[in-house]
Design a protein around this motif. Structure first.
Motif, PDB file in Angstrom:
ATOM      1  N   PHE A  96       0.842  -1.204   0.000  1.00  0.00           N
ATOM      2  CA  PHE A  96       0.000   0.000   0.000  1.00  0.00           C
ATOM      3  C   PHE A  96       0.876   1.252   0.000  1.00  0.00           C
ATOM      4  O   PHE A  96       0.644   2.204  -0.757  1.00  0.00           O
ATOM      5  CB  PHE A  96      -0.920   0.020   1.226  1.00  0.00           C
ATOM      6  N   TYR A  97       1.899   1.243   0.848  1.00  0.00           N
ATOM      7  CA  TYR A  97       2.840   2.367   0.937  1.00  0.00           C
ATOM      8  C   TYR A  97       3.540   2.563  -0.407  1.00  0.00           C
ATOM      9  O   TYR A  97       3.650   3.675  -0.915  1.00  0.00           O
ATOM     10  CB  TYR A  97       3.863   2.065   2.031  1.00  0.00           C
ATOM     11  N   ARG A  98       4.038   1.447  -0.973  1.00  0.00           N
ATOM     12  CA  ARG A  98       4.804   1.524  -2.215  1.00  0.00           C
ATOM     13  C   ARG A  98       3.943   2.009  -3.389  1.00  0.00           C
ATOM     14  O   ARG A  98       4.406   2.801  -4.210  1.00  0.00           O
ATOM     15  CB  ARG A  98       5.431   0.176  -2.535  1.00  0.00           C
ATOM     16  N   ARG A 146       3.197   5.802  -3.045  1.00  0.00           N
ATOM     17  CA  ARG A 146       4.330   6.658  -3.375  1.00  0.00           C
ATOM     18  C   ARG A 146       5.002   6.302  -4.702  1.00  0.00           C
ATOM     19  O   ARG A 146       6.109   6.759  -4.989  1.00  0.00           O
ATOM     20  CB  ARG A 146       5.345   6.618  -2.241  1.00  0.00           C
ATOM     21  N   LYS A 147       4.325   5.454  -5.497  1.00  0.00           N
ATOM     22  CA  LYS A 147       4.775   5.066  -6.840  1.00  0.00           C
ATOM     23  C   LYS A 147       6.190   4.504  -6.839  1.00  0.00           C
ATOM     24  O   LYS A 147       7.041   4.893  -7.638  1.00  0.00           O
ATOM     25  CB  LYS A 147       4.682   6.254  -7.788  1.00  0.00           C
ATOM     26  N   LYS A 148       6.444   3.548  -5.929  1.00  0.00           N
ATOM     27  CA  LYS A 148       7.760   2.909  -5.841  1.00  0.00           C
ATOM     28  C   LYS A 148       7.754   1.592  -6.605  1.00  0.00           C
ATOM     29  O   LYS A 148       6.807   0.818  -6.498  1.00  0.00           O
ATOM     30  CB  LYS A 148       8.131   2.616  -4.373  1.00  0.00           C
ATOM     31  N   GLU A 186       6.287   2.056 -14.743  1.00  0.00           N
ATOM     32  CA  GLU A 186       6.426   3.417 -15.286  1.00  0.00           C
ATOM     33  C   GLU A 186       7.720   4.050 -14.795  1.00  0.00           C
ATOM     34  O   GLU A 186       8.413   4.732 -15.539  1.00  0.00           O
ATOM     35  CB  GLU A 186       5.237   4.287 -14.846  1.00  0.00           C
ATOM     36  N   ASP A 187       8.036   3.786 -13.512  1.00  0.00           N
ATOM     37  CA  ASP A 187       9.241   4.337 -12.914  1.00  0.00           C
ATOM     38  C   ASP A 187      10.484   3.834 -13.653  1.00  0.00           C
ATOM     39  O   ASP A 187      11.392   4.605 -13.971  1.00  0.00           O
ATOM     40  CB  ASP A 187       9.297   3.922 -11.437  1.00  0.00           C
TER      41      ASP A 187
END
Length: 172
Positions: free
Chosen positions: A65-67, A70-72, A76-77
């Motif tokens: 959920f955290y990742r 914060r888009k980790k 795409e990254d």
């Protein structure tokens, strides 16, 4: 089996952990059923304990959920890192404050040895100027000192004597 082995893929039914959103494979994890009948699957005791302590999974950086929030570690990254654009400087095409395009190009093509030699020549020139200025100053100070020692009358300069000890008032 020889005809279909390559085409058939085994599908494993996985659940997701309610707290961390990790995949739970068969034979793993534990099930918690609340009084109202809602079922919660947890991958391990750490997640289960955190859930019962009412911790927010969005604030724990090891949860999915955290990742996601914060888009980790997203695709795409990774694509963004791969597609870094090369930005050409506009200074190269139009020059900037005090330097024209030709001067910039000449500076860019200059070799390190040549640059070092030019820097050393500049430093040498500055040192010579300082030496000359120091010599002139010394000559001027020498002339003043010779004139100052003689005084107005041309003899030795005499300091006035103190009338009383320092700090005490003279008796008048």
């Amino acid at each position: 089996c020889t005809q279909f082995c390559g085409a058939v893929k085994m599908v494993v039914k996985t659940d997701t952990c309610v707290f961390s959103n990790f995949r739970i494979y068969p034979g793993h994890g534990s099930l918690f059923i609340r009084v109202d009948g809602k079922a919660f699957w947890f991958i391990n005791g750490k997640n289960e304990a955190s859930f019962h302590m009412k911790r927010n999974p969005r604030k724990l950086n090891w949860t999915m959920f955290y990742r996601r929030l914060r888009k980790k570690g997203t695709q795409e990254d990774q694509l963004k890192k791969a597609k870094k654009r090369v930005v050409t400087s506009s200074a190269i095409t139009r020059g900037f404050q005090g330097l024209s395009i030709d001067q910039l190009k000449a500076k860019k093509e200059e070799t390190p040895e040549r640059r070092k030699a030019a820097r050393e020549a500049d430093v040498r020139q500055i040192k010579e100027k300082k030496k000359e200025e120091a010599k002139k100053k010394k000559d001027q100070n020498a002339g003043k000192a010779a004139a100052g020692k003689m005084g107005k009358a041309g003899g030795a300069q005499i300091k006035p004597a103190r009338t009383s000890a320092p700090g005490k008032q003279s008796a008048r």
